[in-house]
Scaffold this motif. Structure first.
Motif, mmCIF file in Angstrom:
data_model
loop_
_atom_site.group_PDB
_atom_site.id
_atom_site.type_symbol
_atom_site.label_atom_id
_atom_site.label_comp_id
_atom_site.label_asym_id
_atom_site.label_seq_id
_atom_site.Cartn_x
_atom_site.Cartn_y
_atom_site.Cartn_z
ATOM 1 N N ALA A 33 1.410 16.212 -38.662
ATOM 2 C CA ALA A 33 2.436 15.965 -39.676
ATOM 3 C C ALA A 33 3.389 17.148 -39.790
ATOM 4 N N LEU A 34 2.873 18.364 -39.689
ATOM 5 C CA LEU A 34 3.735 19.552 -39.754
ATOM 6 C C LEU A 34 4.682 19.620 -38.558
ATOM 7 N N LYS A 35 4.180 19.280 -37.370
ATOM 8 C CA LYS A 35 5.049 19.256 -36.188
ATOM 9 C C LYS A 35 6.142 18.201 -36.363
ATOM 10 N N THR A 36 5.761 17.033 -36.873
ATOM 11 C CA THR A 36 6.729 15.957 -37.098
ATOM 12 C C THR A 36 7.763 16.373 -38.135
ATOM 13 N N LEU A 37 7.330 17.050 -39.188
ATOM 14 C CA LEU A 37 8.263 17.514 -40.214
ATOM 15 C C LEU A 37 9.250 18.541 -39.662
ATOM 16 N N ASP A 38 8.783 19.403 -38.776
ATOM 17 C CA ASP A 38 9.702 20.371 -38.154
ATOM 18 C C ASP A 38 10.781 19.655 -37.345
ATOM 19 N N LYS A 39 10.369 18.657 -36.559
ATOM 20 C CA LYS A 39 11.342 17.900 -35.770
ATOM 21 C C LYS A 39 12.285 17.113 -36.676
ATOM 22 N N CYS A 41 13.207 17.899 -39.713
ATOM 23 C CA CYS A 41 14.149 18.844 -40.321
ATOM 24 C C CYS A 41 15.289 19.169 -39.360
ATOM 25 N N ALA A 42 14.968 19.343 -38.087
ATOM 26 C CA ALA A 42 16.009 19.629 -37.100
ATOM 27 C C ALA A 42 16.970 18.448 -36.971
ATOM 28 N N VAL A 43 16.419 17.240 -36.945
ATOM 29 C CA VAL A 43 17.266 16.044 -36.840
ATOM 30 C C VAL A 43 18.144 15.911 -38.080
ATOM 31 N N LEU A 44 17.585 16.154 -39.251
ATOM 32 C CA LEU A 44 18.362 16.054 -40.489
ATOM 33 C C LEU A 44 19.454 17.120 -40.553
ATOM 34 N N ASP A 45 19.182 18.296 -40.025
ATOM 35 C CA ASP A 45 20.221 19.330 -39.982
ATOM 36 C C ASP A 45 21.377 18.889 -39.087
ATOM 37 N N ASP A 46 21.041 18.310 -37.925
ATOM 38 C CA ASP A 46 22.083 17.795 -37.031
ATOM 39 C C ASP A 46 22.869 16.676 -37.693
ATOM 40 N N ALA A 47 22.166 15.789 -38.380
ATOM 41 C CA ALA A 47 22.831 14.677 -39.056
ATOM 42 C C ALA A 47 23.747 15.191 -40.161
ATOM 43 N N LYS A 48 23.336 16.260 -40.819
ATOM 44 C CA LYS A 48 24.171 16.849 -41.880
ATOM 45 C C LYS A 48 25.467 17.389 -41.291
ATOM 46 N N VAL A 49 25.379 18.047 -40.151
ATOM 47 C CA VAL A 49 26.575 18.578 -39.497
ATOM 48 C C VAL A 49 27.490 17.436 -39.058
ATOM 49 N N VAL A 50 26.906 16.422 -38.431
ATOM 50 C CA VAL A 50 27.704 15.287 -37.939
ATOM 51 C C VAL A 50 28.365 14.552 -39.102
ATOM 52 N N SER A 51 27.625 14.320 -40.167
ATOM 53 C CA SER A 51 28.210 13.605 -41.305
ATOM 54 C C SER A 51 29.283 14.446 -41.983
ATOM 55 N N GLY A 52 29.139 15.762 -41.973
ATOM 56 C CA GLY A 52 30.187 16.626 -42.521
ATOM 57 C C GLY A 52 31.466 16.540 -41.716
ATOM 58 N N VAL A 53 31.338 16.555 -40.396
ATOM 59 C CA VAL A 53 32.513 16.424 -39.528
ATOM 60 C C VAL A 53 33.154 15.052 -39.711
#
Length: 114
Positions: A33-39, A41-53
């Motif tokens: 679960a911790l490994k999945t949460l790390d991945k 978080c990375a996907v959500l960070d990318d999505a945040k950047v894309v949605s901001g653009v």
């Protein structure tokens, strides 16, 4: 030395073994679960950047559309108010086109049609 096994003792031993196995299983599950949460978080960070653009580009497009709407509205209002001017301009353009057609030299293509 005598070893006496009772039903309560055997049941408690089985429960203890099952609890230990369950604890090991839960530890492995939490690690995954911790490994999945790390991945995630990375996907959500990318999505945040894309949605901001995308949001900033959408704001730019919205401003562009608003500007075009205002410009077209102004032109339409001007045309509505000056319909006689537009008609006069149309007649002038048609007259100039007709005159140009009369003045130009006939080409081979024009001679073939006659």
């Amino acid at each position: 030395m005598t070893v006496t096994i009772t039903w309560e003792g055997a049941l408690l031993t089985v429960i203890a073994v099952l609890a230990a196995v369950l604890l090991i299983y839960l530890i492995a599950l939490v690690r995954k679960a911790l490994k999945t949460l790390d991945k995630t978080c990375a996907v959500l960070d990318d999505a945040k950047v894309v949605s901001g653009v995308a949001a900033s580009q959408a704001q730019k497009v919205d401003k562009l559309v608003d500007g075009a709407y205002e410009s077209v509205g102004t032109v339409v209002d001007a045309i509505k108010g000056n319909q006689s001017v537009v008609a006069a301009a149309t007649h002038i353009v048609n007259a100039v086109t007709s005159f140009a057609g009369l003045v130009r030299k006939p080409t081979n293509k024009d001679k073939e049609h006659k």
